[in-house]
Scaffold this active site. Structure first.
Site, PDB file in Angstrom:
ATOM      1  CB  THR A  84      -0.951  -0.007   1.211  1.00 27.00           C
ATOM      2  OG1 THR A  84      -1.643  -1.256   1.252  1.00 27.00           O
ATOM      3  CG2 THR A  84      -1.970   1.113   1.150  1.00 27.00           C
ATOM      4  CE1 TYR A 100       7.917 -12.392 -14.514  1.00 30.62           C
ATOM      5  CE2 TYR A 100      10.279 -12.615 -14.234  1.00 30.62           C
ATOM      6  CZ  TYR A 100       9.172 -12.609 -15.047  1.00 30.62           C
ATOM      7  OH  TYR A 100       9.319 -12.838 -16.389  1.00 30.62           O
ATOM      8  CE1 TYR A 152       0.402  -9.328   2.420  1.00 28.84           C
ATOM      9  CE2 TYR A 152       1.957  -7.678   1.650  1.00 28.84           C
ATOM     10  CZ  TYR A 152       0.675  -8.173   1.709  1.00 28.84           C
ATOM     11  OH  TYR A 152      -0.341  -7.504   1.069  1.00 28.84           O
ATOM     12  NE  ARG A 199      -1.300  -6.157  -4.651  1.00 29.70           N
ATOM     13  CZ  ARG A 199      -1.248  -4.902  -5.061  1.00 29.70           C
ATOM     14  NH1 ARG A 199      -0.332  -4.520  -5.926  1.00 29.70           N
ATOM     15  NH2 ARG A 199      -2.106  -4.012  -4.622  1.00 29.70           N
ATOM     16  CB  ILE A 201      -1.198  -5.624   8.285  1.00 32.07           C
ATOM     17  CG1 ILE A 201      -0.362  -6.059   9.499  1.00 32.07           C
ATOM     18  CG2 ILE A 201      -0.437  -4.600   7.449  1.00 32.07           C
ATOM     19  CD1 ILE A 201       0.964  -6.709   9.153  1.00 32.07           C
TER      20      ILE A 201
END
Length: 296
Positions: A49, A111, A137, A142, A207
Protein backbone atom coordinates in the site's frame (compact mmCIF):
# COMPACT_ATOMS: atom_id res chain seq x y z
CA UNK A 1 5.57 -17.65 23.25
CA UNK A 2 7.53 -15.13 21.20
CA UNK A 3 7.48 -11.38 21.66
CA UNK A 4 4.49 -9.85 19.87
CA UNK A 5 5.06 -6.74 17.72
CA UNK A 6 1.54 -5.39 18.18
CA UNK A 7 -2.03 -6.39 18.84
CA UNK A 8 -4.97 -4.81 17.03
CA UNK A 9 -5.05 -2.71 13.85
CA UNK A 10 -1.83 -1.74 12.12
CA UNK A 11 -2.16 0.61 9.16
CA UNK A 12 -0.52 -0.32 5.87
CA UNK A 13 0.06 3.37 5.33
CA UNK A 14 0.18 5.05 1.93
CA UNK A 15 3.21 6.99 0.76
CA UNK A 16 1.98 10.52 -0.06
CA UNK A 17 3.36 12.18 -3.18
CA UNK A 18 3.76 15.73 -4.44
CA UNK A 19 2.30 16.66 -7.83
CA UNK A 20 5.72 16.03 -9.41
CA UNK A 21 5.74 12.47 -8.05
CA UNK A 22 8.32 13.02 -5.29
CA UNK A 23 7.63 11.81 -1.77
CA UNK A 24 5.74 14.30 0.40
CA UNK A 25 7.36 13.91 3.81
CA UNK A 26 5.39 16.74 5.44
CA UNK A 27 2.17 14.97 4.49
CA UNK A 28 3.56 11.66 5.78
CA UNK A 29 3.97 13.29 9.19
CA UNK A 30 0.37 14.52 9.07
CA UNK A 31 -0.86 11.04 8.17
CA UNK A 32 1.11 9.39 10.97
CA UNK A 33 -0.16 11.92 13.52
CA UNK A 34 -3.72 11.30 12.26
CA UNK A 35 -3.24 7.56 12.70
CA UNK A 36 -1.75 7.75 16.19
CA UNK A 37 -4.39 10.23 17.37
CA UNK A 38 -7.15 7.91 16.14
CA UNK A 39 -6.05 4.73 17.85
CA UNK A 40 -4.02 2.86 15.25
CA UNK A 41 -1.89 0.24 16.96
CA UNK A 42 1.10 0.18 14.57
CA UNK A 43 2.49 1.89 11.47
CA UNK A 44 3.45 -0.46 8.63
CA UNK A 45 5.63 1.57 6.29
CA UNK A 46 6.85 0.74 2.77
CA UNK A 47 4.49 -2.14 2.19
CA UNK A 48 2.43 -2.78 -0.93
CA UNK A 49 0.00 0.00 0.00
CA UNK A 50 3.03 2.25 0.48
CA UNK A 51 4.07 1.66 -3.15
CA UNK A 52 7.39 0.15 -2.15
CA UNK A 53 7.76 -1.36 -5.63
CA UNK A 54 8.25 2.10 -7.15
CA UNK A 55 10.40 3.63 -4.42
CA UNK A 56 14.09 3.63 -5.25
CA UNK A 57 16.55 2.46 -2.61
CA UNK A 58 17.26 5.92 -1.20
CA UNK A 59 13.56 6.78 -1.06
CA UNK A 60 12.70 3.47 0.58
CA UNK A 61 15.19 4.07 3.38
CA UNK A 62 14.22 7.73 3.78
CA UNK A 63 10.53 6.90 4.06
CA UNK A 64 11.29 4.32 6.78
CA UNK A 65 13.59 6.75 8.57
CA UNK A 66 11.03 9.54 8.52
CA UNK A 67 8.21 7.25 9.65
CA UNK A 68 10.26 6.19 12.67
CA UNK A 69 11.11 9.82 13.41
CA UNK A 70 7.52 11.03 13.04
CA UNK A 71 6.03 8.20 15.07
CA UNK A 72 8.52 8.94 17.84
CA UNK A 73 8.00 5.63 19.69
CA UNK A 74 4.30 6.32 20.30
CA UNK A 75 3.39 3.03 18.60
CA UNK A 76 5.49 0.36 16.84
CA UNK A 77 6.80 0.92 13.32
CA UNK A 78 7.06 -2.14 11.08
CA UNK A 79 9.23 -1.60 8.01
CA UNK A 80 8.74 -3.31 4.68
CA UNK A 81 11.87 -5.23 3.77
CA UNK A 82 10.62 -7.64 1.14
CA UNK A 83 12.22 -8.34 -2.22
CA UNK A 84 12.58 -11.09 -4.79
CA UNK A 85 16.32 -10.79 -4.15
CA UNK A 86 17.21 -12.34 -0.79
CA UNK A 87 20.45 -10.39 -0.47
CA UNK A 88 18.61 -7.11 -1.04
CA UNK A 89 16.01 -8.04 1.59
CA UNK A 90 18.90 -8.56 3.99
CA UNK A 91 20.23 -5.07 3.18
CA UNK A 92 16.80 -3.49 3.77
CA UNK A 93 16.33 -5.46 6.99
CA UNK A 94 19.69 -4.38 8.39
CA UNK A 95 19.11 -0.74 7.44
CA UNK A 96 15.64 -0.74 9.04
CA UNK A 97 17.06 -2.25 12.22
CA UNK A 98 19.82 0.35 12.36
CA UNK A 99 17.22 3.12 12.00
CA UNK A 100 15.18 1.83 14.93
CA UNK A 101 12.29 -0.09 13.37
CA UNK A 102 10.36 -2.29 15.78
CA UNK A 103 9.78 -5.09 13.29
CA UNK A 104 9.90 -6.08 9.64
CA UNK A 105 7.26 -7.06 7.09
CA UNK A 106 8.76 -9.38 4.49
CA UNK A 107 6.65 -10.35 1.49
CA UNK A 108 7.34 -13.62 -0.32
CA UNK A 109 9.64 -13.42 -3.34
CA UNK A 110 7.64 -12.56 -6.47
CA UNK A 111 8.09 -13.26 -10.19
CA UNK A 112 11.17 -15.46 -9.73
CA UNK A 113 9.02 -17.38 -7.27
CA UNK A 114 10.70 -20.10 -5.28
CA UNK A 115 9.79 -23.50 -3.84
CA UNK A 116 8.55 -24.09 -0.30
CA UNK A 117 12.09 -25.15 0.65
CA UNK A 118 13.35 -21.96 -0.95
CA UNK A 119 10.90 -19.91 1.12
CA UNK A 120 12.25 -21.43 4.32
CA UNK A 121 15.83 -20.68 3.28
CA UNK A 122 14.92 -17.14 2.16
CA UNK A 123 13.19 -16.18 5.40
CA UNK A 124 15.80 -17.85 7.59
CA UNK A 125 18.61 -15.96 5.86
CA UNK A 126 16.86 -12.64 6.48
CA UNK A 127 16.00 -13.60 10.06
CA UNK A 128 19.61 -14.60 10.73
CA UNK A 129 20.82 -11.17 9.62
CA UNK A 130 18.93 -9.10 12.21
CA UNK A 131 17.61 -9.18 15.76
CA UNK A 132 14.21 -7.81 14.82
CA UNK A 133 10.92 -9.75 14.82
CA UNK A 134 9.69 -10.56 11.32
CA UNK A 135 6.17 -10.82 9.91
CA UNK A 136 6.06 -12.99 6.79
CA UNK A 137 3.59 -11.64 4.24
CA UNK A 138 1.60 -14.21 2.29
CA UNK A 139 -0.29 -12.63 -0.61
CA UNK A 140 -0.32 -15.11 -3.51
CA UNK A 141 -2.67 -12.97 -5.65
CA UNK A 142 0.16 -10.44 -5.87
CA UNK A 143 3.26 -12.61 -5.80
CA UNK A 144 2.26 -15.92 -7.37
CA UNK A 145 3.71 -17.71 -4.34
CA UNK A 146 1.69 -19.22 -1.50
CA UNK A 147 3.31 -20.09 1.83
CA UNK A 148 1.88 -23.47 2.85
CA UNK A 149 0.89 -23.96 6.50
CA UNK A 150 3.53 -26.69 6.87
CA UNK A 151 6.15 -24.24 5.58
CA UNK A 152 5.09 -21.66 8.15
CA UNK A 153 5.42 -24.29 10.86
CA UNK A 154 9.04 -24.83 9.80
CA UNK A 155 9.72 -21.08 9.51
CA UNK A 156 8.27 -20.48 12.98
CA UNK A 157 11.12 -22.49 14.48
CA UNK A 158 13.31 -19.41 13.95
CA UNK A 159 13.06 -17.13 17.00
CA UNK A 160 12.89 -13.98 14.86
CA UNK A 161 10.03 -15.16 12.62
CA UNK A 162 7.11 -14.28 14.87
CA UNK A 163 4.04 -13.76 12.68
CA UNK A 164 2.35 -14.05 9.31
CA UNK A 165 0.21 -11.51 7.50
CA UNK A 166 -2.29 -13.84 5.87
CA UNK A 167 -3.81 -12.39 2.71
CA UNK A 168 -4.47 -15.56 0.77
CA UNK A 169 -8.20 -15.29 1.49
CA UNK A 170 -8.21 -18.96 2.43
CA UNK A 171 -9.80 -19.32 5.85
CA UNK A 172 -9.15 -23.06 5.77
CA UNK A 173 -5.43 -22.33 5.49
CA UNK A 174 -5.64 -20.01 8.50
CA UNK A 175 -7.24 -22.81 10.52
CA UNK A 176 -4.38 -25.12 9.57
CA UNK A 177 -1.71 -22.49 10.32
CA UNK A 178 -3.13 -22.02 13.81
CA UNK A 179 -3.38 -25.77 14.38
CA UNK A 180 0.21 -26.38 13.27
CA UNK A 181 1.93 -23.31 14.72
CA UNK A 182 -0.06 -22.55 17.88
CA UNK A 183 1.52 -19.75 19.90
CA UNK A 184 4.78 -19.87 17.94
CA UNK A 185 3.35 -17.74 15.13
CA UNK A 186 0.96 -14.80 15.45
CA UNK A 187 -1.57 -14.36 12.65
CA UNK A 188 -2.60 -10.96 11.28
CA UNK A 189 -5.39 -10.66 8.76
CA UNK A 190 -4.15 -9.20 5.50
CA UNK A 191 -7.70 -8.64 4.28
CA UNK A 192 -10.01 -6.06 5.82
CA UNK A 193 -13.09 -8.17 5.09
CA UNK A 194 -11.72 -11.05 7.16
CA UNK A 195 -10.67 -9.32 10.39
CA UNK A 196 -13.31 -10.91 12.62
CA UNK A 197 -13.07 -14.41 11.09
CA UNK A 198 -9.30 -14.45 11.59
CA UNK A 199 -9.57 -13.08 15.14
CA UNK A 200 -12.03 -15.89 15.86
CA UNK A 201 -9.35 -18.40 14.88
CA UNK A 202 -6.80 -16.93 17.27
CA UNK A 203 -5.52 -14.08 15.14
CA UNK A 204 -4.15 -11.03 16.95
CA UNK A 205 -5.08 -8.23 14.56
CA UNK A 206 -4.98 -6.86 11.05
CA UNK A 207 -2.54 -5.05 8.78
CA UNK A 208 -5.08 -2.82 7.17
CA UNK A 209 -5.76 -0.69 4.11
CA UNK A 210 -9.06 0.47 5.63
CA UNK A 211 -7.16 2.02 8.55
CA UNK A 212 -5.79 4.71 6.22
CA UNK A 213 -9.22 6.32 6.09
CA UNK A 214 -10.98 4.83 9.13
CA UNK A 215 -8.30 4.22 11.76
CA UNK A 216 -10.59 4.48 14.78
CA UNK A 217 -13.20 2.11 13.37
CA UNK A 218 -10.61 -0.48 12.28
CA UNK A 219 -9.01 -0.34 15.72
CA UNK A 220 -12.45 -0.75 17.26
CA UNK A 221 -13.28 -3.85 15.22
CA UNK A 222 -10.21 -5.50 16.75
CA UNK A 223 -10.52 -4.08 20.26
CA UNK A 224 -14.21 -4.93 20.60
CA UNK A 225 -13.45 -8.52 19.63
CA UNK A 226 -10.45 -8.78 21.94
CA UNK A 227 -12.54 -7.34 24.78
CA UNK A 228 -15.14 -10.07 24.29
CA UNK A 229 -17.71 -7.92 22.47
CA UNK A 230 -17.85 -10.26 19.50
CA UNK A 231 -21.34 -9.29 18.32
CA UNK A 232 -20.46 -5.57 18.24
CA UNK A 233 -17.16 -6.26 16.50
CA UNK A 234 -18.86 -8.34 13.81
CA UNK A 235 -21.61 -5.73 13.38
CA UNK A 236 -19.01 -3.01 12.74
CA UNK A 237 -17.13 -5.24 10.28
CA UNK A 238 -20.37 -5.90 8.37
CA UNK A 239 -21.42 -2.25 8.45
CA UNK A 240 -18.18 -1.30 6.68
CA UNK A 241 -18.13 -4.22 4.24
CA UNK A 242 -19.42 -2.30 1.20
CA UNK A 243 -16.80 0.40 1.75
CA UNK A 244 -14.05 -2.19 2.31
CA UNK A 245 -14.97 -3.77 -1.03
CA UNK A 246 -15.00 -0.34 -2.69
CA UNK A 247 -11.41 0.21 -1.57
CA UNK A 248 -10.45 -2.72 -3.80
CA UNK A 249 -12.49 -1.83 -6.90
CA UNK A 250 -9.16 -1.11 -8.57
CA UNK A 251 -5.59 -2.14 -7.82
CA UNK A 252 -4.52 -1.22 -4.28
CA UNK A 253 -3.54 1.50 -3.33
CA UNK A 254 -5.27 3.43 -6.15
CA UNK A 255 -8.73 3.56 -4.48
CA UNK A 256 -7.51 4.27 -0.95
CA UNK A 257 -5.38 7.18 -2.17
CA UNK A 258 -8.40 8.49 -4.07
CA UNK A 259 -10.49 8.15 -0.91
CA UNK A 260 -7.94 10.12 1.10
CA UNK A 261 -7.89 12.82 -1.57
CA UNK A 262 -11.70 13.00 -1.52
CA UNK A 263 -11.42 13.53 2.25
CA UNK A 264 -9.12 16.50 1.63
CA UNK A 265 -5.95 14.73 2.81
CA UNK A 266 -4.07 15.57 -0.43
CA UNK A 267 -1.86 12.48 -0.62
CA UNK A 268 -1.34 12.78 -4.37
CA UNK A 269 -1.57 10.11 -7.05
CA UNK A 270 0.07 6.71 -7.29
CA UNK A 271 3.24 6.31 -9.28
CA UNK A 272 3.01 4.65 -12.66
CA UNK A 273 2.23 1.99 -13.71
CA UNK A 274 -0.65 2.43 -11.20
CA UNK A 275 -3.09 4.80 -12.88
CA UNK A 276 -5.92 7.03 -11.70
CA UNK A 277 -9.40 5.50 -11.59
CA UNK A 278 -12.06 6.45 -14.12
CA UNK A 279 -14.59 9.17 -13.31
CA UNK A 280 -17.24 6.48 -13.08
CA UNK A 281 -15.21 4.58 -10.47
CA UNK A 282 -14.51 7.76 -8.50
CA UNK A 283 -18.24 8.58 -8.45
CA UNK A 284 -19.00 5.08 -7.16
CA UNK A 285 -16.31 5.34 -4.46
CA UNK A 286 -17.58 8.77 -3.45
CA UNK A 287 -21.15 7.47 -3.13
CA UNK A 288 -20.07 4.65 -0.83
CA UNK A 289 -17.95 7.03 1.25
CA UNK A 290 -21.04 9.17 1.81
CA UNK A 291 -22.93 6.18 3.21
CA UNK A 292 -20.31 5.69 5.94
CA UNK A 293 -20.03 9.41 6.72
CA UNK A 294 -16.52 10.04 5.41
CA UNK A 295 -17.61 12.81 3.08
CA UNK A 296 -20.83 14.79 2.61
Amino acid sequence: MKKRIFTGAGVAIVTPMHADGSVNYEKLKELIDFQVENGTDAIIICGTTGESATLNHEEHLNVIRKAIEFTNQRIPVVAGAGSNDTSYSVVLAKEAEAMGADGLLVVTPYYNKTSQRGLIAHYNQIADSVNLPIIAYNVPSRTGTNIQPETLKEMAKHPNIVAVKEASGNIGAVVKIKALCGDELDIYSGNDDQIVPILSLGGVGVISVLSNVMPRQTHDICQLYLDGNVKESAALQLKLLEFINALFMDVNPIPVKEALNLMGMEVGECRMPLFKMSEEQIAKLSAVMKTVGLIK
